[in-house]
Design an enzyme around this catalytic site. Structure first.
Site, PDB file in Angstrom:
ATOM      1  N   LYS A 289       0.814  -1.191   0.000  1.00  0.00           N
ATOM      2  CA  LYS A 289       0.000   0.000   0.000  1.00  0.00           C
ATOM      3  C   LYS A 289       0.859   1.255   0.000  1.00  0.00           C
ATOM      4  O   LYS A 289       0.420   2.317  -0.406  1.00  0.00           O
ATOM      5  CB  LYS A 289      -0.890   0.043   1.244  1.00  0.00           C
ATOM      6  CG  LYS A 289      -1.862  -1.065   1.398  1.00  0.00           C
ATOM      7  CD  LYS A 289      -2.639  -0.902   2.703  1.00  0.00           C
ATOM      8  CE  LYS A 289      -3.491  -2.125   2.953  1.00  0.00           C
ATOM      9  NZ  LYS A 289      -4.081  -2.082   4.296  1.00  0.00           N
ATOM     10  N   GLY A 290       2.060   1.120   0.504  1.00  0.00           N
ATOM     11  CA  GLY A 290       2.895   2.290   0.748  1.00  0.00           C
ATOM     12  C   GLY A 290       3.190   3.160  -0.448  1.00  0.00           C
ATOM     13  O   GLY A 290       3.284   4.378  -0.327  1.00  0.00           O
TER      14      GLY A 290
ATOM     15  N   ASP B  90      14.053  -0.432   2.900  1.00  0.00           N
ATOM     16  CA  ASP B  90      14.477  -0.560   4.284  1.00  0.00           C
ATOM     17  C   ASP B  90      15.474  -1.721   4.352  1.00  0.00           C
ATOM     18  O   ASP B  90      16.642  -1.554   4.066  1.00  0.00           O
ATOM     19  CB  ASP B  90      13.239  -0.794   5.159  1.00  0.00           C
ATOM     20  CG  ASP B  90      13.484  -0.550   6.630  1.00  0.00           C
ATOM     21  OD1 ASP B  90      14.623  -0.732   7.096  1.00  0.00           O
ATOM     22  OD2 ASP B  90      12.531  -0.200   7.328  1.00  0.00           O
TER      23      ASP B  90
ATOM     24  N   VAL C 258      10.124   6.159   9.951  1.00  0.00           N
ATOM     25  CA  VAL C 258       9.497   7.325   9.335  1.00  0.00           C
ATOM     26  C   VAL C 258       8.086   6.987   8.873  1.00  0.00           C
ATOM     27  O   VAL C 258       7.777   5.839   8.542  1.00  0.00           O
ATOM     28  CB  VAL C 258      10.332   7.870   8.156  1.00  0.00           C
ATOM     29  CG1 VAL C 258      11.653   8.439   8.652  1.00  0.00           C
ATOM     30  CG2 VAL C 258      10.577   6.805   7.102  1.00  0.00           C
TER      31      VAL C 258
ATOM     32  N   ASP D 155       3.466   4.012   6.874  1.00  0.00           N
ATOM     33  CA  ASP D 155       2.533   3.922   7.987  1.00  0.00           C
ATOM     34  C   ASP D 155       3.166   3.341   9.236  1.00  0.00           C
ATOM     35  O   ASP D 155       4.250   2.766   9.199  1.00  0.00           O
ATOM     36  CB  ASP D 155       1.343   3.046   7.600  1.00  0.00           C
ATOM     37  CG  ASP D 155       1.698   1.562   7.600  1.00  0.00           C
ATOM     38  OD1 ASP D 155       1.044   0.798   8.331  1.00  0.00           O
ATOM     39  OD2 ASP D 155       2.626   1.154   6.870  1.00  0.00           O
TER      40      ASP D 155
ATOM     41  N   ARG E 144      -0.462   7.193   6.849  1.00  0.00           N
ATOM     42  CA  ARG E 144      -0.280   7.102   5.396  1.00  0.00           C
ATOM     43  C   ARG E 144      -0.704   8.400   4.699  1.00  0.00           C
ATOM     44  O   ARG E 144      -0.124   8.789   3.709  1.00  0.00           O
ATOM     45  CB  ARG E 144      -1.089   5.942   4.809  1.00  0.00           C
ATOM     46  CG  ARG E 144      -0.504   4.573   5.079  1.00  0.00           C
ATOM     47  CD  ARG E 144      -1.187   3.525   4.197  1.00  0.00           C
ATOM     48  NE  ARG E 144      -0.955   2.188   4.679  1.00  0.00           N
ATOM     49  CZ  ARG E 144       0.153   1.478   4.433  1.00  0.00           C
ATOM     50  NH1 ARG E 144       1.127   1.995   3.744  1.00  0.00           N
ATOM     51  NH2 ARG E 144       0.261   0.247   4.906  1.00  0.00           N
TER      52      ARG E 144
END
Length: 183
Positions: free
Chosen positions: A47-48, A107, A157, A163, A169
């Site tokens: 979703k990010g 990440d 972050v 999120d 978000r």
């Protein structure tokens, strides 16, 4: 939602919405130059990446095909679970296509390492990555994105698609989440 709306939840603001839009436009211009004359499929990682993908796509001055995948290596916390799962697969056949994965952050690299290998195995002509953020100190898997907005410290972050337990978000800026929120 703006950073001032959740100021007690943030340590600081790393990037404002205006800075983010400028960076995405800059990245889109480079992508267009690099893929000139090529049929490009951009694949957003849900979703990010929803915010990043939407705003980057609007920055292009050419046609691009778009599709989405939902893959997850995060649970409900702040650390990777170590397991990648496909939640939503592509609708478009990528065999022989130039594929550019759009993500909001790299990440650990686990998800994108797995995803690039998977898409290459499906017969894509090329598979590259564009990410708004990268945490070099958090990398555990080799991932070499072609396009990176900013390198950031290994802090948690949120905002602009990022999120914590499905919150933040819709924060227009990107900020460092205060430890008292997730401790």
């Amino acid at each position: 939602m703006r950073a001032e709306d959740v100021k007690d939840d943030l340590v600081n603001v790393l990037f404002t919405e205006e800075q983010i839009h400028g960076k995405l436009a800059e990245m889109a211009k480079q992508i267009e130059a690099d893929y000139e004359g090529k049929d490009l499929l951009i694949v957003g990682v849900l979703k990010g990446a929803a915010m990043v993908m939407a705003d980057m796509a609007r920055s292009f001055t050419r046609h691009v095909d778009m599709d989405w995948m939902a893959v997850a290596s995060y649970g409900s916390g702040t650390k990777s679970s170590g397991v990648v799962r496909i939640i939503k697969d592509l609708d478009i056949d990528i065999h022989g296509r130039h594929v550019l994965i759009i993500d909001e952050i790299i990440d650990t690299g686990l998800t994108l390492s797995w995803l690039t290998s998977s898409l290459r195995a499906r017969g894509a002509e090329s598979v590259e990555i564009a990410t708004l953020l990268r945490k070099p100190d958090a990398l555990q898997m080799p991932v070499d994105p072609k396009y990176v907005g900013w390198d950031i410290p290994n802090d948690f972050v949120v905002g602009y698609g990022l999120d914590y337990r499905e919150k933040y978000r819709n924060l227009r800026d990107i900020g460092t989440l205060a430890p008292h929120i997730y401790s």
